[in-house]
Write a protein that holds these residues in place. Structure first.
Motif, PDB file in Angstrom:
ATOM      1  N   VAL A   5       0.875  -1.252  -0.277  1.00 42.03           N
ATOM      2  CA  VAL A   5       0.284   0.098   0.003  1.00 42.03           C
ATOM      3  C   VAL A   5       0.848   1.279  -0.067  1.00 42.03           C
ATOM      4  N   ASN A   6       1.848   1.088   0.670  1.00 39.33           N
ATOM      5  CA  ASN A   6       2.851   2.524   0.813  1.00 39.33           C
ATOM      6  C   ASN A   6       3.949   2.494   0.019  1.00 39.33           C
ATOM      7  N   SER A   7       4.102   1.494  -1.039  1.00 42.15           N
ATOM      8  CA  SER A   7       5.390   1.336  -1.592  1.00 42.15           C
ATOM      9  C   SER A   7       5.726   2.453  -2.597  1.00 42.15           C
ATOM     10  N   ARG A   8       4.833   3.226  -3.044  1.00 44.49           N
ATOM     11  CA  ARG A   8       5.415   4.398  -3.627  1.00 44.49           C
ATOM     12  C   ARG A   8       5.065   5.707  -3.014  1.00 44.49           C
ATOM     13  N   LYS A   9       4.979   5.480  -1.633  1.00 43.47           N
ATOM     14  CA  LYS A   9       4.639   6.984  -1.018  1.00 43.47           C
ATOM     15  C   LYS A   9       5.932   7.312  -0.311  1.00 43.47           C
ATOM     16  N   TYR A  10       5.973   8.545   0.183  1.00 38.15           N
ATOM     17  CA  TYR A  10       7.235   9.209   0.903  1.00 38.15           C
ATOM     18  C   TYR A  10       8.540   8.980   0.287  1.00 38.15           C
ATOM     19  N   LEU A  11       8.860   8.978  -0.940  1.00 37.90           N
ATOM     20  CA  LEU A  11      10.006   8.743  -1.535  1.00 37.90           C
ATOM     21  C   LEU A  11      10.841  10.081  -1.325  1.00 37.90           C
ATOM     22  N   PRO A  12      12.220  10.087  -1.291  1.00 42.69           N
ATOM     23  CA  PRO A  12      12.867  11.342  -1.102  1.00 42.69           C
ATOM     24  C   PRO A  12      12.677  11.953  -2.418  1.00 42.69           C
ATOM     25  N   PRO A  13      12.559  13.523  -2.088  1.00 41.01           N
ATOM     26  CA  PRO A  13      12.158  14.587  -3.464  1.00 41.01           C
ATOM     27  C   PRO A  13      12.887  14.251  -4.672  1.00 41.01           C
ATOM     28  N   LEU A  14      14.150  13.734  -4.420  1.00 42.72           N
ATOM     29  CA  LEU A  14      14.935  13.649  -5.868  1.00 42.72           C
ATOM     30  C   LEU A  14      14.255  12.436  -6.432  1.00 42.72           C
ATOM     31  N   LEU A  15      14.011  11.262  -5.838  1.00 39.09           N
ATOM     32  CA  LEU A  15      13.809  10.126  -6.420  1.00 39.09           C
ATOM     33  C   LEU A  15      12.175  10.332  -7.006  1.00 39.09           C
ATOM     34  N   GLU A  16      11.373  10.948  -6.331  1.00 45.57           N
ATOM     35  CA  GLU A  16      10.092  11.482  -6.981  1.00 45.57           C
ATOM     36  C   GLU A  16      10.246  12.110  -8.190  1.00 45.57           C
ATOM     37  N   ARG A  17      11.178  13.228  -8.148  1.00 50.36           N
ATOM     38  CA  ARG A  17      11.501  13.957  -9.411  1.00 50.36           C
ATOM     39  C   ARG A  17      11.935  12.968 -10.514  1.00 50.36           C
ATOM     40  N   VAL A  18      12.770  11.920 -10.136  1.00 51.79           N
ATOM     41  CA  VAL A  18      13.176  10.956 -11.166  1.00 51.79           C
ATOM     42  C   VAL A  18      12.064  10.032 -11.728  1.00 51.79           C
ATOM     43  N   ASP A  19      11.366   9.428 -10.884  1.00 54.02           N
ATOM     44  CA  ASP A  19       9.996   8.908 -11.342  1.00 54.02           C
ATOM     45  C   ASP A  19       9.166   9.584 -12.144  1.00 54.02           C
ATOM     46  N   ALA A  20       8.928  11.026 -12.013  1.00 55.93           N
ATOM     47  CA  ALA A  20       8.035  11.722 -12.866  1.00 55.93           C
ATOM     48  C   ALA A  20       8.553  12.201 -14.000  1.00 55.93           C
ATOM     49  N   ASP A  21       9.789  12.577 -14.177  1.00 49.49           N
ATOM     50  CA  ASP A  21      10.708  12.840 -15.332  1.00 49.49           C
ATOM     51  C   ASP A  21      11.656  12.107 -15.870  1.00 49.49           C
ATOM     52  N   PRO A  22      11.476  11.678 -17.160  1.00 51.59           N
ATOM     53  CA  PRO A  22      12.353  10.611 -17.683  1.00 51.59           C
ATOM     54  C   PRO A  22      13.516  11.388 -18.194  1.00 51.59           C
ATOM     55  N   ALA A  23      13.582  12.651 -18.326  1.00 51.22           N
ATOM     56  CA  ALA A  23      14.861  13.084 -18.696  1.00 51.22           C
ATOM     57  C   ALA A  23      15.792  13.165 -17.395  1.00 51.22           C
ATOM     58  N   VAL A  24      15.395  13.519 -16.173  1.00 48.05           N
ATOM     59  CA  VAL A  24      16.064  13.621 -14.848  1.00 48.05           C
ATOM     60  C   VAL A  24      16.528  12.184 -14.902  1.00 48.05           C
ATOM     61  N   LYS A  25      15.740  11.219 -14.899  1.00 47.18           N
ATOM     62  CA  LYS A  25      16.249   9.708 -14.728  1.00 47.18           C
ATOM     63  C   LYS A  25      17.445   9.346 -15.572  1.00 47.18           C
ATOM     64  N   VAL A  26      17.462   9.718 -16.971  1.00 43.70           N
ATOM     65  CA  VAL A  26      18.400   9.503 -17.926  1.00 43.70           C
ATOM     66  C   VAL A  26      19.673   9.912 -17.344  1.00 43.70           C
ATOM     67  N   ARG A  27      19.529  11.223 -16.760  1.00 38.05           N
ATOM     68  CA  ARG A  27      20.759  12.173 -16.342  1.00 38.05           C
ATOM     69  C   ARG A  27      21.406  11.271 -15.178  1.00 38.05           C
ATOM     70  N   LYS A  28      20.551  10.943 -14.193  1.00 38.03           N
ATOM     71  CA  LYS A  28      20.805  10.383 -13.194  1.00 38.03           C
ATOM     72  C   LYS A  28      21.537   8.936 -13.381  1.00 38.03           C
ATOM     73  N   HIS A  29      21.012   8.213 -14.420  1.00 38.32           N
ATOM     74  CA  HIS A  29      21.500   6.994 -14.691  1.00 38.32           C
ATOM     75  C   HIS A  29      23.071   7.133 -15.141  1.00 38.32           C
ATOM     76  N   LYS A  30      23.173   8.072 -16.112  1.00 39.62           N
ATOM     77  CA  LYS A  30      24.642   8.383 -16.603  1.00 39.62           C
ATOM     78  C   LYS A  30      25.590   8.741 -15.533  1.00 39.62           C
ATOM     79  N   THR A  31      25.239   9.587 -14.520  1.00 41.26           N
ATOM     80  CA  THR A  31      26.029   9.879 -13.403  1.00 41.26           C
ATOM     81  C   THR A  31      26.281   8.699 -12.432  1.00 41.26           C
ATOM     82  N   SER A  32      25.509   7.479 -12.365  1.00 36.35           N
ATOM     83  CA  SER A  32      25.645   6.424 -11.505  1.00 36.35           C
ATOM     84  C   SER A  32      26.555   5.500 -12.059  1.00 36.35           C
TER      85      SER A  32
END
Length: 419
Positions: free
Chosen positions: A392-419
């Motif tokens: 029930v709570n799996s997608r709740k209360y994520l850290p703000p950066l991770l919430e932005r990653v989930d919502a914005d595919p472009a941010v997700k791509v940039r984060k993947h490259k830096t990892s």
């Protein structure tokens, strides 16, 4: 050898300290049969020695994490390894009575708690910039969990072999552990400190402060999964051999096989555990708790069918759940915690996880009045409740950066490259 290569190896001795402390704590398990046979210790005496370990461990988990956040990871880790050695010296005194064993087990509990809180955080920090510029995200959690589990597995295996075949079985297992720890102390002492005394800021790459929903996610997602970390493991190697009917004189050999299978699968599954993890939800914890549910169901079927073979299958599944949940829980913690609270939150996680160590005691106590099949059915129901909370709570209360990653595919791509 380049400076970068040197830096990339800093995490390994810190993780080895986790392995050696876990080895020292768990080798006692394989010596219980020896103490019963050679010294005539009663079941109550043996249970009390296991209990005194937890009495030392839980406060050390809570205190060690907070203290390492303040004064640094290195001094707490060095003290934990040294105390583990002192515990083994004390337990060599079993030839003169039970008091040295009780003292040694108490010290071993403290050492384990301190190491799991401080060294786990240290491995995580040494697995990221500026100490390691090449590790993938989540490597620290996987490395710490893998070496901890390896120590828990090696301790009883090596200790049991030495107690069975080596001379001086009351001395040799402890002496070997001490001999391996001595050079490790000198290596660990040369590692860089990732926390400075009195610092409150974050280490590079971490959140400077916990986000507002961190405590809620811990309570609603991490906490329901945490007790199943060790409830799954102890059920696999302690409950299964006790509840499968018809083993007779082969129960001791069966118990040895259950320990090896449970802890072996816990180690083997952990590389997969990090791949299952995602920043978008609690998939790793859901997978681990579901695996625990399937393992408990297999135990129930093995009891009803009186099938030792199926019991060992259940041990393998429960060991896999242990590994999945340990890695998944640490990954969640390391995303949620601010740098100056990483040790504290890690200590909280392991404290809840060690609640699961009570599973064999609860099963043995309840079995005086309730059939074991019904007890396992009750554990299945509790596991289902945990799954519901996490789901029930799996997608709740994520850290703000991770919430932005989930919502914005472009941010997700940039984060993947830096990892």
């Amino acid at each position: 050898m380049s400076v970068t290569t040197d830096r990339r190896k800093h995490w390994f001795p810190a993780a080895l300290s986790l392995m050696m402390v876990g080895w020292g704590a768990n080798q006692f398990v394989s010596l219980l049969v020896f103490y019963r046979q050679e010294h005539g210790f009663s079941e109550v005496m043996v249970t009390s020695m296991l209990g005194i370990y937890v009495v030392g461990l839980v406060p050390a988990l809570l205190w060690g994490g907070r203290h390492s956040d303040r004064i640094g990871r290195k001094p707490v880790t060095l003290f934990a390894v040294t105390l583990s050695m002192a515990a083994n010296v004390a337990m060599m005194g079993s030839v003169i009575g039970t008091a040295p064993l009780f003292g040694g087990r108490f010290m071993a509990g403290i050492a384990t708690g301190l190491a799991m809180a401080a060294a786990t955080s240290w491995v995580k920090e040494l697995s990221q910039a500026p100490w390691d510029l090449h590790s993938a995200a989540g490597s620290g959690a996987r490395r710490a969990s893998l070496l901890t589990s390896a120590g828990f597995w090696l301790g009883p295996v090596v200790g049991g072999l030495l107690a069975s075949f080596a001379p001086a079985p009351a001395i040799m297992p402890y002496a070997l552990h001490i001999a391996l720890c001595i050079p490790l102390l000198f290596i660990v002492a040369r590692l860089p400190e990732t926390r400075s005394s009195g610092t409150t800021g974050g280490t590079p790459g971490s959140h400077p402060a916990p986000h507002p929903g961190a405590r809620k996610r811990f309570r609603l997602v991490v906490a329901p999964a945490a007790p199943w970390v060790f409830a799954a493991g102890t059920t696999g190697f302690a409950v299964v051999p006790a509840v499968i009917p018809g083993l007779g004189e082969g129960r001791l050999a069966y118990a040895t096989a259950a320990v090896a299978i449970t802890l072996g699968f816990s180690v083997l599954i952990q590389p997969l555990a990090r791949r299952l993890d995602t920043v978008r939800n609690a998939r790793s914890l859901l997978t681990g708790t579901t695996t625990a549910f399937l393992g408990l169901a297999a135990v129930l079927v093995a009891i009803l069918a009186a099938s030792p073979a199926l019991g060992l299958v259940a041990s393998a599944v429960l060991g896999s759940a242990n590994g999945l949940l340990m890695v998944g829980g640490l990954l969640e913690i390391q995303r949620l915690a601010a740098a100056h609270e990483l040790g504290k939150l890690t200590g909280f996680f392991y404290t809840l996880a060690y609640v699961g160590f009570l599973a064999p005691t609860v099963v043995a106590f309840a079995a005086q009045w309730i059939q074991t099949a019904w007890i396992m059915a009750g554990m299945l129901a509790l596991c289902l409740v945990s799954l519901a909370f996490i789901g029930v709570n799996s997608r709740k209360y994520l850290p703000p950066l991770l919430e932005r990653v989930d919502a914005d595919p472009a941010v997700k791509v940039r984060k993947h490259k830096t990892s």
